[in-house]
Design an enzyme around this catalytic site. Structure first.
Site, PDB file in Angstrom:
ATOM      1  N   SER A  52       1.207  -3.561  -3.030  1.00 55.27           N
ATOM      2  CA  SER A  52       1.189  -4.141  -4.375  1.00 55.27           C
ATOM      3  C   SER A  52       0.284  -5.364  -4.446  1.00 55.27           C
ATOM      4  O   SER A  52       0.009  -6.019  -3.453  1.00 55.27           O
ATOM      5  CB  SER A  52       2.602  -4.540  -4.812  1.00 55.27           C
ATOM      6  OG  SER A  52       3.491  -3.466  -4.658  1.00 55.27           O
TER       7      SER A  52
HETATM    8  N1  SAH Z   1       6.392  -2.656  -1.408  1.00 56.57           N
HETATM    9  C1  SAH Z   1       5.200  -2.027  -0.877  1.00 56.57           C
HETATM   10  C2  SAH Z   1       4.374  -1.315  -1.914  1.00 56.57           C
HETATM   11  C3  SAH Z   1       5.076  -0.154  -2.439  1.00 56.57           C
HETATM   12  S1  SAH Z   1       4.089   1.139  -3.133  1.00 56.57           S
HETATM   13  C4  SAH Z   1       4.347  -3.021  -0.095  1.00 56.57           C
HETATM   14  O1  SAH Z   1       4.702  -4.199  -0.037  1.00 56.57           O
HETATM   15  O2  SAH Z   1       3.359  -2.600   0.503  1.00 56.57           O
HETATM   16  C5  SAH Z   1       5.436   2.220  -3.457  1.00 56.57           C
HETATM   17  C6  SAH Z   1       6.025   2.905  -2.251  1.00 56.57           C
HETATM   18  O3  SAH Z   1       7.181   3.596  -2.676  1.00 56.57           O
HETATM   19  C7  SAH Z   1       5.111   3.961  -1.635  1.00 56.57           C
HETATM   20  O4  SAH Z   1       4.955   3.707  -0.263  1.00 56.57           O
HETATM   21  C8  SAH Z   1       5.862   5.260  -1.881  1.00 56.57           C
HETATM   22  O5  SAH Z   1       5.692   6.208  -0.843  1.00 56.57           O
HETATM   23  C9  SAH Z   1       7.299   4.789  -1.957  1.00 56.57           C
HETATM   24  N2  SAH Z   1       8.197   5.680  -2.689  1.00 56.57           N
HETATM   25  C10 SAH Z   1       7.940   6.441  -3.776  1.00 56.57           C
HETATM   26  N3  SAH Z   1       9.030   7.121  -4.154  1.00 56.57           N
HETATM   27  C11 SAH Z   1      10.032   6.757  -3.293  1.00 56.57           C
HETATM   28  C12 SAH Z   1      11.422   7.123  -3.167  1.00 56.57           C
HETATM   29  N4  SAH Z   1      11.998   7.993  -3.968  1.00 56.57           N
HETATM   30  N5  SAH Z   1      12.126   6.533  -2.156  1.00 56.57           N
HETATM   31  C13 SAH Z   1      11.554   5.651  -1.301  1.00 56.57           C
HETATM   32  N6  SAH Z   1      10.252   5.293  -1.376  1.00 56.57           N
HETATM   33  C14 SAH Z   1       9.502   5.834  -2.361  1.00 56.57           C
END
Ligand code: SAH
Length: 201
Positions: A52
């Site tokens: 993010s």
């Molecule tokens: N917080 C992260 C950025 C998140 S991007 C950082 O600091 O880098 C969103 C993430 O959510 C992605 O890696 C994606 O694979 C994950 N994601 C999407 N759907 C999800 C679900 N149902 N359960 C867990 N993770 C999920």
């Protein structure tokens, strides 16, 4: 990065700013993006996912208003950067990631940098009942709704933050407080996150 892109906007909480200053974001992005690590942008981390934008990490962390020692569940580990910020602030962090390779990389990265975070490979839409209840829940992918499991796993006076899809397109940050017996919703910034997906990979 912190001075220009975060304090320069509206984040004031010094604990958040200190954590953002101390965690090296360049160690959470693929090597080819090292040079761009301190620009205020999301960056690709593989598997069509992103780390993010720093301002959003700071803003969401401030809105959590968490205290050291609190138990927090993150949905969407991605690179592990948000988890590292939360751990630096003294929170006890459990973080869920649906893509196994990302979960594994984040777990190894966090361990090698000595951040104490439990990374769980699983579908965060169900939360993580085993460690519930949580003082705080932070969802870092865009959701179309507040999952019932999140409400159930939030402690009384607990707080959830989630980028929720809105009618006009895009998303808006929602802070949801468990005021027992009811929940109070407060809306904040418009934002753009990758979608929360169903199931695991
Ligand atoms: N917080 C992260 C950025 C998140 S991007 C950082 O600091 O880098 C969103 C993430 O959510 C992605 O890696 C994606 O694979 C994950 N994601 C999407 N759907 C999800 C679900 N149902 N359960 C867990 N993770 C999920």
């Amino acid at each position: 990065m912190v001075e220009e892109q975060i304090i320069g906007r509206d984040v004031k909480d010094t604990r958040v700013l200190d954590a953002m200053t101390s965690v090296p974001r360049h160690l959470f992005v693929p090597e080819e993006y090292t040079e761009s690590a301190y620009i205020d942008r999301p960056l690709p981390i593989g598997e069509r996912q992103t780390i993010s934008q720093p301002y959003m990490v700071a803003k969401m962390t401030e809105l959590l208003s968490a205290e050291p020692g609190m138990k927090i569940l993150e949905i969407g580990t991605g690179s592990g950067y948000q988890s590292a910020i939360l751990a630096t602030m003294g929170l006890r962090v459990w973080s869920m990631e649906r893509v196994e390779s990302l979960a594994r990389q984040a777990r190894e990265r966090l361990r090698s940098l000595s951040f104490n975070v439990s990374v769980i490979h699983g579908d965060g839409r169900n939360g993580y009942p085993r460690e519930a209840p949580y003082d705080r829940i932070i969802v870092t992918a865009a959701s179309s709704r507040v999952e019932p499991a999140w409400d159930r796993q939030l402690r009384p006076n607990g707080r959830l933050i989630v980028p929720l899809s809105v009618m006009t397109g895009g998303q808006r940050l929602l802070v949801r407080e468990n005021l027992e017996p009811g929940f109070r919703n407060t809306w904040y910034d418009y934002c753009r996150f990758v979608p929360l997906l169903i199931g695991i990979d």
